[in-house]
Design a protein around this motif. Structure first.
Motif, PDB file in Angstrom:
ATOM      1  N   SER A 335       2.982  -6.144  -6.060  1.00  0.00           N
ATOM      2  CA  SER A 335       2.014  -5.089  -5.745  1.00  0.00           C
ATOM      3  C   SER A 335       1.136  -5.415  -4.554  1.00  0.00           C
ATOM      4  CB  SER A 335       1.131  -4.816  -6.977  1.00  0.00           C
ATOM      5  OG  SER A 335       0.474  -6.015  -7.384  1.00  0.00           O
ATOM      6  N   GLY A 336       0.973  -6.704  -4.234  1.00  0.00           N
ATOM      7  CA  GLY A 336       0.108  -7.062  -3.111  1.00  0.00           C
ATOM      8  C   GLY A 336       0.801  -7.011  -1.762  1.00  0.00           C
ATOM      9  N   MET A 337       2.080  -6.632  -1.704  1.00  0.00           N
ATOM     10  CA  MET A 337       2.813  -6.614  -0.432  1.00  0.00           C
ATOM     11  C   MET A 337       2.642  -5.257   0.247  1.00  0.00           C
ATOM     12  SD  MET A 337       6.305  -8.610  -1.531  1.00  0.00           S
ATOM     13  CE  MET A 337       6.261 -10.245  -2.241  1.00  0.00           C
ATOM     14  N   GLU A 338       1.500  -5.041   0.858  1.00  0.00           N
ATOM     15  CA  GLU A 338       1.186  -3.741   1.424  1.00  0.00           C
ATOM     16  C   GLU A 338       1.985  -3.427   2.686  1.00  0.00           C
ATOM     17  OE1 GLU A 338      -2.711  -3.533   3.402  1.00  0.00           O
ATOM     18  OE2 GLU A 338      -3.015  -5.597   2.681  1.00  0.00           O
ATOM     19  N   SER A 362       2.510   1.829   0.535  1.00  0.00           N
ATOM     20  CA  SER A 362       2.357   2.772   1.647  1.00  0.00           C
ATOM     21  C   SER A 362       3.413   2.603   2.736  1.00  0.00           C
ATOM     22  CB  SER A 362       0.954   2.633   2.260  1.00  0.00           C
ATOM     23  OG  SER A 362       0.755   1.297   2.715  1.00  0.00           O
ATOM     24  N   SER A 363       3.946   1.384   2.923  1.00  0.00           N
ATOM     25  CA  SER A 363       4.909   1.147   4.010  1.00  0.00           C
ATOM     26  C   SER A 363       6.359   1.222   3.545  1.00  0.00           C
ATOM     27  CB  SER A 363       4.644  -0.233   4.636  1.00  0.00           C
ATOM     28  OG  SER A 363       3.351  -0.317   5.164  1.00  0.00           O
ATOM     29  N   LEU A 364       6.596   1.286   2.262  1.00  0.00           N
ATOM     30  CA  LEU A 364       7.958   1.203   1.741  1.00  0.00           C
ATOM     31  C   LEU A 364       8.763   2.455   2.081  1.00  0.00           C
ATOM     32  CD1 LEU A 364       9.667  -0.780   0.026  1.00  0.00           C
ATOM     33  CD2 LEU A 364       9.123   0.645  -1.957  1.00  0.00           C
ATOM     34  N   HIS A 365       9.950   2.268   2.705  1.00  0.00           N
ATOM     35  CA  HIS A 365      10.814   3.409   2.966  1.00  0.00           C
ATOM     36  C   HIS A 365      12.249   3.178   2.489  1.00  0.00           C
ATOM     37  CE1 HIS A 365      12.123   1.135   6.580  1.00  0.00           C
ATOM     38  NE2 HIS A 365      13.219   1.827   6.454  1.00  0.00           N
ATOM     39  N   SER A 385       6.826   8.414   2.488  1.00  0.00           N
ATOM     40  CA  SER A 385       7.655   7.650   3.435  1.00  0.00           C
ATOM     41  C   SER A 385       8.908   7.072   2.782  1.00  0.00           C
ATOM     42  CB  SER A 385       6.834   6.502   4.046  1.00  0.00           C
ATOM     43  OG  SER A 385       6.487   5.550   3.060  1.00  0.00           O
ATOM     44  N   LEU A 386       8.981   7.095   1.475  1.00  0.00           N
ATOM     45  CA  LEU A 386      10.121   6.520   0.756  1.00  0.00           C
ATOM     46  C   LEU A 386      11.284   7.507   0.797  1.00  0.00           C
ATOM     47  CD1 LEU A 386      11.003   4.068  -0.888  1.00  0.00           C
ATOM     48  CD2 LEU A 386      10.142   5.181  -2.930  1.00  0.00           C
TER      49      LEU A 386
END
Length: 1004
Positions: A335-338, A362-365, A385-386
């Motif tokens: 969870s901490g891998m923003e 937020s950055s995961l696609h 963005s996913l």
């Protein structure tokens, strides 16, 4: 008008003469290139123009570019071109002359070897020769470049070991040797370079272990050892590389665990060990890797679970892990891998709900959680963005939310969802794979042709049952060998289920090619496969992760499944020299049948076809063929289209109308009748034939039986044995009158004796200078004996690989004479005698050399007889089609080509390599032929040889080992070796009989 034309011609001639003279003067005074330095550093206040370039530097540049003052018109490579190609410094020698300090000849199509003149560039600091066609090894004068800081020789055809003197060039900062054919081990001396920051040895053929000495290079920042054959455990000493930022070790054969010492690599930003054989539990080494951005552990055999310290990698942007073995475990806390953009946790034994924080990164696609045991629900709202979501084959069991229908690529197939929430009036997204997603799927799903056949393929849903399946994967419908293969041209594959028009088969594909600009799921190339079913190999379907073909409504029973593969390429390229290119697994009916399958290796080249045959059972009217990429193999070089690939599928029912018990009874009764018939026939005919089989006319006036031959060889004593042939043992014997003979003893059944004798009589006494004369044969005690003239005990194999004294006699004229004699002997067997005779087992051990080293073939004339009992001769020399086709003269041509390669190279056909692999001379010759380095095969023990003859003989050998319809006849080979016609005139002439006699040098 005539006078005008005369004046015009004279003027043009004078102009050309002046140009030629000016060019000649220029070359005589300044060399081939008038300007070499594209950038020159000099003091303009001292002089208007820079001083001349040093002669050694000028010669080195001309040699690198292949320029010669003897050429009136220089080749295109001789024009320096862009402004940063060559930098010259005139301050180094106080403006007395200028010296080259920088060279960039990248991607210039330079050919040949690196010239030794390069050693004269004593002030050179940077050298870029990558992307050319250079071959050979790094020359010895390279060690004179004492000031060299950076050099790149990547993407050429260089080979051999890295010379140890590279480790003595103390000023080196970067060594880039990737994408070549360098082999052997990595020199430990590289560990003594004090300033080295970049070392790239990727995409080569290095084997053995990583030397511990590399751990001494404290300055190292980037280490690339990808796509080699390195093995053993990872050195603990690599943990001493405290300044290392990138460590690339993927696609080797490393075993064992990740060393705990790696926790000291605190500056790592990129760590990749994908596609090895690493195992055991992943240690907690990640806590200090706070700058790590990319972590790839795919394609190994690590044990679950993941270590807790992975959650501390706050800077991570890409995480790839797959195929963890062991007990299931809960979802790791990430969870901490923003900054995380790509997350792959495929087949990792995760048995849990998908945590809600996954959908909020937020950055995961890109998200791949397929082939786990995930359960529960998917939220109704996620991060927009996913757009790549792969959840295949889990246990998700709530509702498929409506947002998935609007996302780019979603695969939720093979789950247990209760229903699908499709907004009214919305069409089903073709890139939403819902196959077998929902036991109670909605009408909308059914309308989208994604009916759950896992639950609905019983008899009540099949209007017709099939006993076969023929699919031309990735291509149009074709008619091959009387069979119609259905088209498979649907272009989608990122997240797709496709049902054929006949509804008896479909495919389910999943995955995105992460390093390709455009996804491509079918290949349609002009390949050069010369098999009878070549049409099947011009196209293929591929997938980056998972490709499943289904056969529906099949009759239950036993099926033969033929999977057709070819690594097709329109360029017919052989640059995929790494052992790790495309590797994938294949399961049939959920049973693994191919592990780490490499098409190119198994088919022995690009554009070569191979068929894998398997037997399976269908019990529920459905067949499943699953091709799966576990993370092994190259993903960028030489192709970004990695993952499983298949050209065609052939499925046929193994017919059996009777029960196994009835068939067994019939077979037993038939066998009993056959035994009785053979017994009566044997006893009845034995007396009639005994005399005929035991007598043989060796020469006029002499009759000898089996007992006399046995006496001549002293009861086939061990002391008289001097060889092992393809079909038996050879003994020396002396007849009562003193005649020396060579006797070949073969075991046989009495059923084959009569045919054996008839065959022997047909060829006994046949004379040719290059054939060992068969004086006759006899039979007795279930033994077949061939009696040859005694020539000697030295075979070609003994001469090449026996005593040094005998090998020293094999100079070039002798080898050429042996090659010609062998060709003439085979040509006589194929067409010069009264009947066509095929040898079937040509190899060095079956070629006897007399005292003058003239070749004589023996063991001929019995291949067809013995092929009834033995399906092949010596495999390394046997044409590949022999196992599937009747023996033909072209098989001898192939074997002649292999023996010729051995004769010219002085090497055995197979040579053990480090790691347990075997190096096959034919494969190496094919690779060198494609790279234009075939002459490198010439035996280095030949101090002198005729270059043109050697080149012609090697190219002729390659013609002989080509595909069966494209091989020359032996009579054509003889004409070429006698130089009655050129090898360049060999052309295929399709449509005629493959071995029609002709006066020309046509192939057929």
């Amino acid at each position: 008008m005539a006078m005008f034309m005369y004046v015009y011609r004279v003027s043009v001639s004078l102009l050309l003469l002046l140009v030629f003279c000016e060019r000649t003067v220029e070359q005589a005074t300044q060399g081939p290139l008038s300007n070499i330095c594209t950038t020159t550093w000099y003091n303009t206040s001292l002089m208007k123009i820079p001083p001349p370039l040093d002669k050694k530097d000028e010669d080195a540049i001309n040699a690198l570019l292949g320029c010669s003052s003897r050429e009136m018109l220089l080749p295109p490579s001789c024009y320096i071109g862009f402004t940063s190609a060559v930098t010259c410094d005139c301050y180094l020698e106080k403006h007395k002359s200028c010296r080259v300090v920088h060279i960039d000849f990248s991607n210039r199509q330079l050919e040949g070897k690196i010239p030794e003149e390069i050693g004269g560039l004593q002030y050179l600091k940077t050298l870029y020769l990558n992307g050319n066609k250079l071959r050979g090894s790094i020359p010895e004068p390279f060690k004179n470049l004492k000031k060299l800081l950076y050099f790149s020789l990547c993407d050429n055809s260089l080979e051999g070991p890295i010379p140890p003197f590279i480790g003595e060039m103390k000023s080196l900062n970067s060594i880039l040797l990737c994408k070549n054919f360098f082999n052997q081990t990595i020199p430990p001396k590289l560990g003594s370079l004090p300033s080295l920051e970049n070392l790239d040895l990727g995409h080569n053929l290095f084997s053995g272990k990583i030397p511990d000495e590399l751990g001494n290079i404290k300055s190292l920042i980037r280490l690339y050892l990808v796509d080699n054959q390195l093995s053993g455990v990872l050195p603990v000493k690599l943990g001493d590389l405290v300044n290392l930022e990138e460590l690339h070790l993927q696609n080797n054969e490393f075993i064992g665990a990740l060393p705990p010492s790696f926790k000291s690599l605190k500056k790592l930003t990129y760590f990749d060990v994908r596609g090895n054989k690493l195992n055991e539990t992943i240690p907690d080494i990640f806590e200090q890797w706070q700058d790590l951005r990319i972590l790839n552990l795919m394609g190994n055999s690590f044990s679950a679970p993941l270590p807790g310290q992975i959650s501390k990698l706050k800077s991570l942007t890409e995480l790839y892990i797959s195929d963890l073995v062991g007990k299931s475990y809960s979802f790791p806390d990430l969870s901490g891998m923003e900054f995380l953009r790509i997350l792959t946790l495929r087949n990792c034994s995760i048995d849990a709900n998908i945590p809600i924080w996954i959908w909020k990164l937020s950055s995961l696609h890109y998200l791949d959680l397929s082939f786990n045991s995930l359960f529960g629900a998917i939220p109704e709202a996620v991060n927009p963005s996913l757009n790549h979501i792969f959840l295949r084959r889990n246990k998700l069991n709530e509702t498929i939310p409506s947002w998935m229908n609007a996302s780019s690529y979603v695969d939720v197939s093979e789950n247990q969802f209760k229903n699908v929430n499709i907004c009214p009036g919305k069409k089903l997204n073709p890139d939403l794979n819902l196959f077998a997603c929902c036991p109670n799927e909605t009408d909308e799903v059914a309308k989208g042709d994604q009916v759950d056949f896992h639950f609905k393929n019983g008899t009540q849903f099949c209007t017709q049952f099939y006993d076969h399946l023929y699919i031309n994967c990735g291509g149009d419908s074709v008619h091959v060998n009387g069979t119609d293969y259905e088209a498979d041209v649907h272009p989608r594959g990122q997240s797709t289920f496709f049902m054929s028009n006949s509804s008896n088969w479909g495919y389910s594909s999943m995955g995105s090619f992460l390093w390709a600009r455009h996804n491509r799921y079918t290949l349609n190339e002009t390949c050069e496969i010369h098999a009878g079913d070549a049409q099947l190999y011009r196209t293929a379907r591929l997938s980056p992760i998972s490709l499943k073909y289904y056969g529906f409504c099949l009759k239950n029973g036993e099926y033969k499944v033929n999977l057709h593969f070819a690594e097709i390429s329109s360029r017919n390229t052989k640059d995929s020299h790494s052992k790790a290119w495309r590797l994938f697994d294949v399961d049939i009916q959920e049973k693994n049948v191919l592990r780490n399958f490499n098409i190119e290796r198994e088919a022995k080249g690009v554009n070569m076809a191979i068929t894998e045959e398997h037997i399976t059972f269908v019990n529920d009217n459905r067949l499943e063929i699953h091709l799966y990429w576990s993370g092994k193999g190259s993903v960028k070089y030489p192709s970004v289209y990695y993952g499983p690939l298949i050209a065609a599928i052939t499925v046929t029912l193994v017919q059996s109308e009777l029960s196994k018990g009835v068939l067994a009874g019939i077979s037993g009764f038939a066998l009993l009748l056959l035994i009785l018939f053979i017994g009566f026939s044997w006893r009845f005919q034995d007396k009639l034939r005994r005399e005929e089989l035991e007598l043989v006319e060796l020469y006029p006036g002499g009759l000898y039986n089996f007992r006399k031959i046995r006496a001549a060889t002293k009861n086939f004593g061990v002391d008289n044995r001097f060889g092992e042939g393809g079909f038996g043992t050879v003994y020396k014997g002396t007849l009562a009158n003193g005649t020396a003979i060579a006797v070949k003893k073969l075991s046989a059944t009495k059923e084959g004796m009569y045919e054996f004798v008839e065959k022997s009589r047909a060829i006994a006494g046949m004379k040719h200078p290059n054939l060992a004369t068969l004086m006759g044969c006899c039979a007795g005690d279930n033994q077949l004996l061939l009696i040859y003239e005694y020539i000697g005990t030295n075979s070609l194999e003994d001469a090449l690989f026996g005593s040094d004294e005998l090998r020293e006699r094999l100079d070039w004229p002798t080898r050429y004479r042996i090659c010609l004699g062998l060709a003439e002997g085979l040509a006589f067997l194929h067409g010069g005698s009264k009947q066509e005779i095929i040898h079937g087992d040509i190899k060095p051990a079956n070629i006897i050399l007399d005292d003058q080293l003239n070749p004589k073939i023996y063991d001929f004339g019995f291949a067809r007889l013995y092929h009834k009992q033995k399906l092949e001769g010596t495999l390394s020399y046997t044409a590949p089609e022999v196992k599937d086709h009747p023996l033909e003269a072209s098989a001898d041509v192939y074997s002649f080509g292999v023996v010729t390669l051995i004769l010219i190279s002085g090497r055995k056909v197979t040579t053990p390599r480090a790691g347990g692999d075997t190096e096959y001379l034919v494969e190496e010759a094919q690779v060198k032929d494609q790279r234009g380095t075939l002459m490198d095969l010439v035996d280095n023990k030949l101090l002198e040889y005729d270059w043109e003859e050697a080149d012609m003989v090697l190219r002729l050998a390659m013609k002989c080992i080509s595909s069966r319809p494209f091989r020359p006849t032996m009579s054509t080979v003889v004409k070429i070796l006698k130089k009655e016609c050129s090898i360049e005139t060999i052309k295929p002439k399709l449509g005629d009989s493959p071995y029609r006699k002709t006066k020309s040098c046509l192939l057929f």
